[in-house]
Design a protein around this motif. Structure first.
Motif, PDB file in Angstrom:
ATOM      1  N   GLN A  49     -21.495  35.424  63.848  1.00  0.00           N
ATOM      2  CA  GLN A  49     -21.594  36.574  62.960  1.00  0.00           C
ATOM      3  C   GLN A  49     -22.524  36.262  61.797  1.00  0.00           C
ATOM      4  OE1 GLN A  49     -18.784  34.585  62.985  1.00  0.00           O
ATOM      5  NE2 GLN A  49     -19.230  33.717  60.990  1.00  0.00           N
ATOM      6  N   GLU A  50     -22.923  37.319  61.139  1.00  0.00           N
ATOM      7  CA  GLU A  50     -23.703  37.165  59.920  1.00  0.00           C
ATOM      8  C   GLU A  50     -22.819  36.539  58.844  1.00  0.00           C
ATOM      9  OE1 GLU A  50     -26.979  37.915  59.743  1.00  0.00           O
ATOM     10  OE2 GLU A  50     -26.818  38.424  61.868  1.00  0.00           O
ATOM     11  N   ARG A  51     -23.443  36.069  57.789  1.00  0.00           N
ATOM     12  CA  ARG A  51     -22.673  35.498  56.682  1.00  0.00           C
ATOM     13  C   ARG A  51     -22.054  36.617  55.851  1.00  0.00           C
ATOM     14  NH1 ARG A  51     -26.227  30.722  54.048  1.00  0.00           N
ATOM     15  NH2 ARG A  51     -24.680  29.212  54.711  1.00  0.00           N
ATOM     16  N   TYR A  52     -20.803  36.433  55.507  1.00  0.00           N
ATOM     17  CA  TYR A  52     -20.076  37.384  54.671  1.00  0.00           C
ATOM     18  C   TYR A  52     -19.371  36.625  53.560  1.00  0.00           C
ATOM     19  CZ  TYR A  52     -20.382  40.965  58.348  1.00  0.00           C
ATOM     20  OH  TYR A  52     -20.821  41.877  59.274  1.00  0.00           O
ATOM     21  N   ALA A  53     -19.269  37.242  52.416  1.00  0.00           N
ATOM     22  CA  ALA A  53     -18.351  36.730  51.392  1.00  0.00           C
ATOM     23  C   ALA A  53     -16.947  36.945  51.952  1.00  0.00           C
ATOM     24  CB  ALA A  53     -18.526  37.509  50.097  1.00  0.00           C
ATOM     25  N   PRO A  54     -16.014  36.047  51.669  1.00  0.00           N
ATOM     26  CA  PRO A  54     -14.680  36.177  52.265  1.00  0.00           C
ATOM     27  C   PRO A  54     -14.066  37.568  52.087  1.00  0.00           C
ATOM     28  CG  PRO A  54     -14.867  34.085  51.149  1.00  0.00           C
ATOM     29  CD  PRO A  54     -16.116  34.851  50.830  1.00  0.00           C
ATOM     30  N   GLU A  55     -14.230  38.146  50.927  1.00  0.00           N
ATOM     31  CA  GLU A  55     -13.610  39.458  50.675  1.00  0.00           C
ATOM     32  C   GLU A  55     -14.325  40.593  51.429  1.00  0.00           C
ATOM     33  OE1 GLU A  55     -16.678  38.810  47.445  1.00  0.00           O
ATOM     34  OE2 GLU A  55     -15.148  37.570  48.399  1.00  0.00           O
ATOM     35  N   ALA A  56     -15.509  40.327  51.952  1.00  0.00           N
ATOM     36  CA  ALA A  56     -16.262  41.361  52.662  1.00  0.00           C
ATOM     37  C   ALA A  56     -16.246  41.173  54.183  1.00  0.00           C
ATOM     38  CB  ALA A  56     -17.711  41.366  52.167  1.00  0.00           C
ATOM     39  N   PRO A  90     -15.205  41.654  57.681  1.00  0.00           N
ATOM     40  CA  PRO A  90     -14.390  42.681  58.345  1.00  0.00           C
ATOM     41  C   PRO A  90     -13.334  42.069  59.263  1.00  0.00           C
ATOM     42  CG  PRO A  90     -16.744  43.117  58.613  1.00  0.00           C
ATOM     43  CD  PRO A  90     -16.613  41.732  58.062  1.00  0.00           C
ATOM     44  N   LEU A  91     -12.106  42.493  59.102  1.00  0.00           N
ATOM     45  CA  LEU A  91     -10.998  41.973  59.898  1.00  0.00           C
ATOM     46  C   LEU A  91     -11.218  42.228  61.384  1.00  0.00           C
ATOM     47  CD1 LEU A  91      -8.294  40.556  60.031  1.00  0.00           C
ATOM     48  CD2 LEU A  91      -7.193  42.777  59.638  1.00  0.00           C
ATOM     49  N   GLU A  92     -11.742  43.373  61.755  1.00  0.00           N
ATOM     50  CA  GLU A  92     -11.986  43.670  63.168  1.00  0.00           C
ATOM     51  C   GLU A  92     -13.022  42.718  63.764  1.00  0.00           C
ATOM     52  OE1 GLU A  92     -10.227  45.499  65.330  1.00  0.00           O
ATOM     53  OE2 GLU A  92      -8.928  45.637  63.581  1.00  0.00           O
ATOM     54  N   LEU A  93     -14.032  42.347  62.996  1.00  0.00           N
ATOM     55  CA  LEU A  93     -15.019  41.380  63.475  1.00  0.00           C
ATOM     56  C   LEU A  93     -14.361  40.019  63.671  1.00  0.00           C
ATOM     57  CD1 LEU A  93     -17.865  40.491  64.221  1.00  0.00           C
ATOM     58  CD2 LEU A  93     -18.335  40.209  61.765  1.00  0.00           C
ATOM     59  N   PHE A  94     -13.512  39.620  62.732  1.00  0.00           N
ATOM     60  CA  PHE A  94     -12.784  38.353  62.856  1.00  0.00           C
ATOM     61  C   PHE A  94     -11.942  38.347  64.130  1.00  0.00           C
ATOM     62  CE2 PHE A  94      -8.982  35.748  61.953  1.00  0.00           C
ATOM     63  CZ  PHE A  94      -9.594  34.523  61.803  1.00  0.00           C
ATOM     64  N   ARG A  95     -11.253  39.451  64.398  1.00  0.00           N
ATOM     65  CA  ARG A  95     -10.425  39.545  65.605  1.00  0.00           C
ATOM     66  C   ARG A  95     -11.274  39.454  66.872  1.00  0.00           C
ATOM     67  NH1 ARG A  95      -6.745  44.154  62.964  1.00  0.00           N
ATOM     68  NH2 ARG A  95      -5.119  42.785  62.148  1.00  0.00           N
ATOM     69  N   LYS A  96     -12.448  40.092  66.866  1.00  0.00           N
ATOM     70  CA  LYS A  96     -13.345  40.044  68.027  1.00  0.00           C
ATOM     71  C   LYS A  96     -13.840  38.615  68.251  1.00  0.00           C
ATOM     72  CE  LYS A  96     -15.957  41.712  71.314  1.00  0.00           C
ATOM     73  NZ  LYS A  96     -15.390  42.125  72.583  1.00  0.00           N
ATOM     74  N   ILE A  97     -14.171  37.906  67.188  1.00  0.00           N
ATOM     75  CA  ILE A  97     -14.615  36.516  67.297  1.00  0.00           C
ATOM     76  C   ILE A  97     -13.520  35.655  67.913  1.00  0.00           C
ATOM     77  CG2 ILE A  97     -15.233  34.461  65.947  1.00  0.00           C
ATOM     78  CD1 ILE A  97     -16.678  36.474  64.019  1.00  0.00           C
ATOM     79  N   LEU A  98     -12.287  35.823  67.462  1.00  0.00           N
ATOM     80  CA  LEU A  98     -11.170  35.069  68.036  1.00  0.00           C
ATOM     81  C   LEU A  98     -10.988  35.408  69.512  1.00  0.00           C
ATOM     82  CD1 LEU A  98      -8.497  35.218  65.203  1.00  0.00           C
ATOM     83  CD2 LEU A  98      -9.962  33.298  65.831  1.00  0.00           C
ATOM     84  N   GLN A  99     -11.106  36.691  69.834  1.00  0.00           N
ATOM     85  CA  GLN A  99     -10.926  37.102  71.227  1.00  0.00           C
ATOM     86  C   GLN A  99     -11.983  36.463  72.120  1.00  0.00           C
ATOM     87  OE1 GLN A  99     -12.534  40.572  72.589  1.00  0.00           O
ATOM     88  NE2 GLN A  99     -11.570  40.318  74.573  1.00  0.00           N
ATOM     89  N   VAL A 100     -13.221  36.490  71.693  1.00  0.00           N
ATOM     90  CA  VAL A 100     -14.298  35.933  72.512  1.00  0.00           C
ATOM     91  C   VAL A 100     -14.222  34.407  72.533  1.00  0.00           C
ATOM     92  CG1 VAL A 100     -16.800  35.634  72.649  1.00  0.00           C
ATOM     93  CG2 VAL A 100     -15.836  37.904  72.234  1.00  0.00           C
ATOM     94  N   ASN A 101     -14.131  33.774  71.377  1.00  0.00           N
ATOM     95  CA  ASN A 101     -14.252  32.321  71.288  1.00  0.00           C
ATOM     96  C   ASN A 101     -13.011  31.566  71.754  1.00  0.00           C
ATOM     97  OD1 ASN A 101     -16.678  33.053  70.186  1.00  0.00           O
ATOM     98  ND2 ASN A 101     -16.304  32.142  68.203  1.00  0.00           N
ATOM     99  N   ILE A 102     -11.846  32.111  71.501  1.00  0.00           N
ATOM    100  CA  ILE A 102     -10.613  31.391  71.872  1.00  0.00           C
ATOM    101  C   ILE A 102     -10.025  31.952  73.168  1.00  0.00           C
ATOM    102  CG2 ILE A 102      -8.258  30.832  71.156  1.00  0.00           C
ATOM    103  CD1 ILE A 102      -9.387  30.720  68.274  1.00  0.00           C
ATOM    104  N   GLU A 103      -9.775  33.244  73.182  1.00  0.00           N
ATOM    105  CA  GLU A 103      -9.213  33.842  74.386  1.00  0.00           C
ATOM    106  C   GLU A 103     -10.199  33.726  75.554  1.00  0.00           C
ATOM    107  OE1 GLU A 103      -8.018  38.298  75.806  1.00  0.00           O
ATOM    108  OE2 GLU A 103      -7.359  37.695  73.794  1.00  0.00           O
TER     109      GLU A 103
END
Length: 127
Positions: A89-96, A98-111
């Motif tokens: 993903q692109e670089r984000y400040a922690p507060e910016a 997106p939770l949905e992007l984080f979930r997609k990353i976990l789904q692809v990378n771990i699941e």
């Protein structure tokens, strides 16, 4: 060291570490199925190394199951699995971030890694 034509599947083989692993395996005598979400990248690497290209999305379990079946039907039994597929993903400040992007990353990378091992490594273990 030559592996005398054994078959490897490299998921994420269309670029970066995956492409390097695929190339090294061919240099060492392996036949390689280069699998990537990018059809263009998979074909480019496969042409360069003399492998076979497959398009698959590690974030989609059915796509990975189809890959496993297609590779075995077309090339034979798989002896090695290399999982280099990942989502970045692109670089984000922690507060910016997106939770949905984080979930997609976990789904692809771990699941996705779990799914790949279930689809391919389990077949290898049963031989």
């Amino acid at each position: 060291m030559s592996e005398n034509g054994k078959l490897a599947v490299v998921l994420g083989g269309g670029n970066g570490i995956g492409a390097a692993c695929a190339g090294l395996m061919v240099e060492r005598g392996w036949r390689v199925a280069v699998a990537d979400v990018s059809e263009e990248a998979a074909h480019a690497v496969a042409r360069t190394i003399g492998g076979t290209a497959y398009v698959t999305d590690i974030g989609d379990a059915q796509s990975v199951q189809k890959l496993a079946a297609d590779v075995e039907e077309q090339l034979g039994p798989v002896q090695s699995l290399v999982v280099c597929a990942a989502m970045f993903q692109e670089r984000y400040a922690p507060e910016a971030f997106p939770l949905e992007l984080f979930r997609k990353i976990l789904q692809v990378n771990i699941e996705g890694t779990f799914v790949a091992n279930t689809a391919l490594a389990v077949r290898m273990a049963h031989r």
